[in-house]
Design an enzyme around this catalytic site. Structure first.
Site, PDB file in Angstrom:
ATOM      1  N   CYS A   1     -26.634   1.427   1.928  1.00 25.29           N
ATOM      2  CA  CYS A   1     -26.131   2.689   1.497  1.00 25.29           C
ATOM      3  C   CYS A   1     -27.139   3.733   2.253  1.00 25.29           C
ATOM      4  CB  CYS A   1     -26.470   2.788  -0.158  1.00 25.29           C
ATOM      5  SG  CYS A   1     -26.203   4.398  -0.648  1.00 25.29           S
TER       6      CYS A   1
ATOM      7  N   ALA B   1     -18.491  -0.076   1.557  1.00 24.38           N
ATOM      8  CA  ALA B   1     -17.491  -0.344   2.714  1.00 24.38           C
ATOM      9  C   ALA B   1     -18.397  -1.498   3.450  1.00 24.38           C
ATOM     10  CB  ALA B   1     -17.108   0.726   3.439  1.00 24.38           C
TER      11      ALA B   1
ATOM     12  N   CYS C   1     -20.423   3.295  -4.010  1.00 22.61           N
ATOM     13  CA  CYS C   1     -21.506   4.056  -3.236  1.00 22.61           C
ATOM     14  C   CYS C   1     -22.396   4.873  -4.029  1.00 22.61           C
ATOM     15  CB  CYS C   1     -20.961   4.958  -1.922  1.00 22.61           C
ATOM     16  SG  CYS C   1     -22.493   5.292  -1.016  1.00 22.61           S
TER      17      CYS C   1
ATOM     18  N   ASP D   1     -14.211  -3.072  -3.841  1.00 23.07           N
ATOM     19  CA  ASP D   1     -14.344  -2.469  -5.268  1.00 23.07           C
ATOM     20  C   ASP D   1     -13.809  -2.975  -6.406  1.00 23.07           C
ATOM     21  OD1 ASP D   1     -15.936  -0.809  -3.475  1.00 23.07           O
ATOM     22  OD2 ASP D   1     -14.503   0.771  -3.804  1.00 23.07           O
TER      23      ASP D   1
ATOM     24  N   GLU E   1       0.974  -1.136   0.118  1.00 26.63           N
ATOM     25  CA  GLU E   1      -0.204  -0.099  -0.010  1.00 26.63           C
ATOM     26  C   GLU E   1       0.977   1.301   0.073  1.00 26.63           C
ATOM     27  OE1 GLU E   1      -3.507   0.970  -0.144  1.00 26.63           O
ATOM     28  OE2 GLU E   1      -2.125   2.714  -0.045  1.00 26.63           O
TER      29      GLU E   1
ATOM     30  N   GLN F   1     -13.706   6.697   3.561  1.00 26.98           N
ATOM     31  CA  GLN F   1     -14.160   7.446   2.472  1.00 26.98           C
ATOM     32  C   GLN F   1     -15.585   7.964   2.688  1.00 26.98           C
ATOM     33  OE1 GLN F   1     -13.405   5.537  -1.244  1.00 26.98           O
ATOM     34  NE2 GLN F   1     -11.700   4.757  -0.254  1.00 26.98           N
TER      35      GLN F   1
ATOM     36  N   VAL G   1       1.872  -1.552  -6.447  1.00 34.82           N
ATOM     37  CA  VAL G   1       2.136  -2.533  -7.344  1.00 34.82           C
ATOM     38  C   VAL G   1       1.973  -2.163  -8.624  1.00 34.82           C
ATOM     39  CG1 VAL G   1       0.997  -4.883  -8.020  1.00 34.82           C
ATOM     40  CG2 VAL G   1       0.546  -4.020  -5.489  1.00 34.82           C
TER      41      VAL G   1
HETATM   42  C1  LIG Z   1     -17.886   9.942  -1.375  1.00 31.29           C
HETATM   43  C2  LIG Z   1     -18.101   8.537  -1.137  1.00 31.29           C
HETATM   44  C3  LIG Z   1     -19.118   8.086   0.002  1.00 31.29           C
HETATM   45  C4  LIG Z   1     -19.107   6.856   0.386  1.00 31.29           C
HETATM   46  N1  LIG Z   1     -20.119   6.363   1.172  1.00 31.29           N
HETATM   47  C5  LIG Z   1     -20.252   5.147   1.697  1.00 31.29           C
HETATM   48  C6  LIG Z   1     -21.309   4.736   2.492  1.00 31.29           C
HETATM   49  O1  LIG Z   1     -22.094   5.513   3.076  1.00 31.29           O
HETATM   50  N2  LIG Z   1     -21.243   3.507   3.080  1.00 31.29           N
HETATM   51  C7  LIG Z   1     -20.530   2.393   2.682  1.00 31.29           C
HETATM   52  O2  LIG Z   1     -20.519   1.574   2.783  1.00 31.29           O
HETATM   53  N3  LIG Z   1     -19.320   2.754   1.515  1.00 31.29           N
HETATM   54  C8  LIG Z   1     -19.445   4.005   1.139  1.00 31.29           C
HETATM   55  N4  LIG Z   1     -18.430   4.489  -0.028  1.00 31.29           N
HETATM   56  C9  LIG Z   1     -17.652   3.341  -0.554  1.00 31.29           C
HETATM   57  C10 LIG Z   1     -16.605   2.760   0.278  1.00 31.29           C
HETATM   58  O3  LIG Z   1     -15.519   3.920   0.605  1.00 31.29           O
HETATM   59  C11 LIG Z   1     -15.853   1.788  -0.546  1.00 31.29           C
HETATM   60  O4  LIG Z   1     -16.729   0.836  -1.299  1.00 31.29           O
HETATM   61  C12 LIG Z   1     -14.677   0.889   0.217  1.00 31.29           C
HETATM   62  O5  LIG Z   1     -13.713   1.817   0.781  1.00 31.29           O
HETATM   63  C13 LIG Z   1     -14.100   0.093  -0.663  1.00 31.29           C
HETATM   64  O6  LIG Z   1     -12.952  -0.790  -0.140  1.00 31.29           O
HETATM   65  P1  LIG Z   1     -11.646  -1.176  -0.987  1.00 31.29           P
HETATM   66  O7  LIG Z   1     -11.009  -1.944   0.012  1.00 31.29           O
HETATM   67  O8  LIG Z   1     -12.352  -2.101  -1.979  1.00 31.29           O
HETATM   68  O9  LIG Z   1     -11.190  -0.117  -1.702  1.00 31.29           O
HETATM   69  P2  LIG Z   1     -10.319   1.139  -0.999  1.00 31.29           P
HETATM   70  O10 LIG Z   1     -10.919   1.270   0.316  1.00 31.29           O
HETATM   71  O11 LIG Z   1     -10.565   2.342  -1.896  1.00 31.29           O
HETATM   72  O12 LIG Z   1      -8.881   0.702  -0.908  1.00 31.29           O
HETATM   73  C14 LIG Z   1      -8.088   0.210  -2.088  1.00 31.29           C
HETATM   74  C15 LIG Z   1      -6.571   0.709  -1.754  1.00 31.29           C
HETATM   75  O13 LIG Z   1      -5.745   0.360  -2.803  1.00 31.29           O
HETATM   76  C16 LIG Z   1      -4.535   1.165  -2.659  1.00 31.29           C
HETATM   77  N5  LIG Z   1      -3.910   0.805  -4.196  1.00 31.29           N
HETATM   78  C17 LIG Z   1      -4.481   1.119  -5.343  1.00 31.29           C
HETATM   79  N6  LIG Z   1      -3.877   0.892  -6.404  1.00 31.29           N
HETATM   80  C18 LIG Z   1      -2.550   0.298  -5.931  1.00 31.29           C
HETATM   81  C19 LIG Z   1      -1.476  -0.292  -6.431  1.00 31.29           C
HETATM   82  N7  LIG Z   1      -1.041  -0.176  -7.900  1.00 31.29           N
HETATM   83  N8  LIG Z   1      -0.550  -0.920  -5.497  1.00 31.29           N
HETATM   84  C20 LIG Z   1      -0.972  -0.634  -4.175  1.00 31.29           C
HETATM   85  N9  LIG Z   1      -1.939  -0.195  -3.383  1.00 31.29           N
HETATM   86  C21 LIG Z   1      -2.926   0.235  -4.494  1.00 31.29           C
HETATM   87  C22 LIG Z   1      -5.203   2.337  -2.571  1.00 31.29           C
HETATM   88  O14 LIG Z   1      -4.464   3.322  -2.226  1.00 31.29           O
HETATM   89  C23 LIG Z   1      -6.267   2.110  -1.440  1.00 31.29           C
HETATM   90  O15 LIG Z   1      -5.677   2.369  -0.066  1.00 31.29           O
HETATM   91  C24 LIG Z   1     -18.396   5.925  -0.217  1.00 31.29           C
HETATM   92  C25 LIG Z   1     -17.180   6.276  -0.966  1.00 31.29           C
HETATM   93  C26 LIG Z   1     -17.100   7.374  -1.428  1.00 31.29           C
HETATM   94  C27 LIG Z   1     -15.858   7.973  -2.183  1.00 31.29           C
END
Ligand SMILES: Cc1cc2nc3c(=O)[nH]c(=O)nc-3n(C[C@H](O)[C@H](O)[C@H](O)COP(=O)(O)OP(=O)(O)OC[C@H]3O[C@@H](n4cnc5c(N)ncnc54)[C@H](O)[C@@H]3O)c2cc1C
Length: 439
Positions: A368, A335, A190, A325, A64, A72, A107
């Site tokens: 949501c 999330a 979201c 995601d 990371e 978020q 990565v």
């Molecule tokens: C405005 C907004 C409102 C939201 N509201 C809600 C809500 O009310 N309820 C809810 O449940 N969800 C909500 N979400 C959605 C939620 O935040 C995401 O669905 C969740 O964080 C997804 O988790 P994840 O681990 O899949 O991705 P992320 O948490 O985005 O993590 C992905 C990680 O991968 C890392 N990464 C990317 N590329 C690379 C690479 N090449 N090498 C190494 N690391 C890398 C990034 O730095 C990041 O830390 C919201 C999002 C936003 C933006």
């Protein structure tokens, strides 16, 4: 096999073989871990905490690059001035499970045929098992005039740490005219967030006496206001009551920030474009798969990580798993979905480590909290089939104050102290209790 070859190679080339460990070891630019996690966002940290408990911290590594981990979902409230940006972030070091190796780089390439990953600082990491949690990518650049348009005032976007505070500035500086909100023609994370900030804008303008001078306009690429009928019916009633204009199948293609104009195409008639002048524009960017996954043999045709939607195991590589995601799991990307998936994936990996068949099935649970003002929320919860899967034995399609407190105060606590510690797998067990075992 590949891991074994790597081990042999490293043994013969490394100086200081005492650094070799049964499951994790390193030489100049090579490392090996039993469990490698890509991405330290919601899914990556939750799974690394669970894997630490399962196989020991020394066998787990997380790649990371970011110094700060953000919650978020808080950004909806940051964009509306109800929370500070600082309150949504914590140092990545503080959320990384202790003893788990944090590889602070990006990565660049995944090679599942050789069980290796290459990072941007030239390190090759081999693994026995891989958990991919790389999230999705934002594509502001696909809208003509962006991202440079964000240098102008009157425009913001809650989707990025760089632009979320601009939303709040634009909202405070609103004088009169159109407040325009977009929803792109791609999958999003979201799917409620693009309209939550619209309801908060409406509430803010009412509070500050400016609402009569404002037209609030929601231009969405979708053919519906929300994908689940039960909640969509509620939302239609709310937009009508609050005099909010909703235009379906409208896709933002250009921002002329110097002139405060936003150009939308009609998706049902692509030759037809409409120009909206604005005094406030909130942009939800097009989104797409992570380019590292897209460029690998782990991707499906569209570029998403190709996993079994029920077990979260990769469809071709049985030692590869996915969460959140970045995957092609056909549910709304949140999330809340990550939380439910983390419990399932934990079980899947337990079974695979024992050479048994995964048995627990993900039902698509996602949630949501549709923030409709500074003190109300419609709490949407549903499954793969878009069927409501509600935790509480009350009608959750109604706007409720208690749900706002859950969103603003309780959920962040559960996130930092439950999900990220690998202790929260979603509200499934509580739903059963609340519904006396009937759901
Ligand atoms: C405005 C907004 C409102 C939201 N509201 C809600 C809500 O009310 N309820 C809810 O449940 N969800 C909500 N979400 C959605 C939620 O935040 C995401 O669905 C969740 O964080 C997804 O988790 P994840 O681990 O899949 O991705 P992320 O948490 O985005 O993590 C992905 C990680 O991968 C890392 N990464 C990317 N590329 C690379 C690479 N090449 N090498 C190494 N690391 C890398 C990034 O730095 C990041 O830390 C919201 C999002 C936003 C933006």
């Amino acid at each position: 096999m590949a891991a074994l070859q790597h081990l042999k190679h490293c043994y013969s080339t490394c100086i200081g073989t005492s650094r070799l460990h049964t499951s994790s070891h390193a030489c100049a630019n090579k490392e090996h871990f039993k469990m490698l996690v890509l991405g330290g966002g919601s899914g990556g940290i939750a799974m690394s905490a669970r894997m630490k408990r399962k196989i020991g911290a020394e066998n787990v590594a997380v790649v990371e690059p970011s110094e700060t981990h953000y919650y978020q979902p808080m950004w909806t409230l940051v964009g509306a001035g109800a929370k500070s940006l600082a309150s949504s972030g914590r140092p990545t070091a503080s959320v990384m499970p202790s003893g788990v190796k944090w590889v602070k780089s990006r990565v660049q390439e995944i090679n599942p045929d050789t069980n290796t990953v290459r990072t941007d600082n030239g390190i090759e990491i081999s693994y026995e098992y891989l958990i991919v949690a790389l999230g999705l990518q934002l594509h502001y650049e696909k809208i003509k005039g962006l991202p440079e348009g964000f240098e102008h005032p009157k425009i913001g976007s809650n989707y990025s740490v760089e632009t979320v505070e601009k939303t709040w500035k634009a909202l405070q500086n609103f004088k009169e005219g159109n407040a325009v909100f977009s929803f792109p023609n791609t999958p999003v994370k979201c799917a409620g967030a693009p309209q939550k900030i619209m309801y908060l804008t409406d509430a803010f303008l009412r509070k500050t006496g400016k609402r009569t001078k404002a037209n609030i306009i929601y231009n969405t690429s979708l053919p519906v206001i929300f994908g689940v009928k039960k909640y969509a019916d509620s939302l239609w009633e709310i937009v009508q009551r609050r005099d909010i204009q909703v235009n379906l199948r409208q896709n933002l293609i250009e921002v002329r920030a110097d002139k405060q104009e936003a150009v939308f195409e009609n998706l049902d008639n692509p030759d037809e474009t409409r120009v909206f002048e604005y005094d406030l524009l909130h942009v939800t960017p097009p989104m797409g798969p992570n380019s590292v996954i897209k460029g690998s043999s782990l991707a499906d045709e569209a570029g998403w990580l190709d996993v079994n939607k029920e077990t979260l195991q990769h469809v071709k590589y049985p030692n590869v798993f996915g969460i959140g995601d970045c995957t092609n799991v056909p549910t709304s990307k949140t999330a809340a979905a990550v939380a439910a998936q983390s419990a399932i994936l934990n079980r899947t990996i337990t079974k695979v480590l024992k050479n048994e068949k995964p048995d627990k099935k993900y039902d698509g649970y996602t949630s949501c909290p549709l923030v409709t003002s500074y003190n109300t929320v419609v709490l949407a919860e549903f499954d793969f089939n878009g069927q409501p899967l509600e935790t509480f034995p009350i009608d959750q399609s109604k706007e409720r104050r208690i749900m706002y407190h859950m969103k603003a105060d309780l959920m962040p606590h559960i996130y930092w102290h439950g999900l990220l510690k690998g202790l929260w797998g979603g509200p499934g067990p509580y739903r059963k209790i609340m519904h006396l075992g009937m759901k």
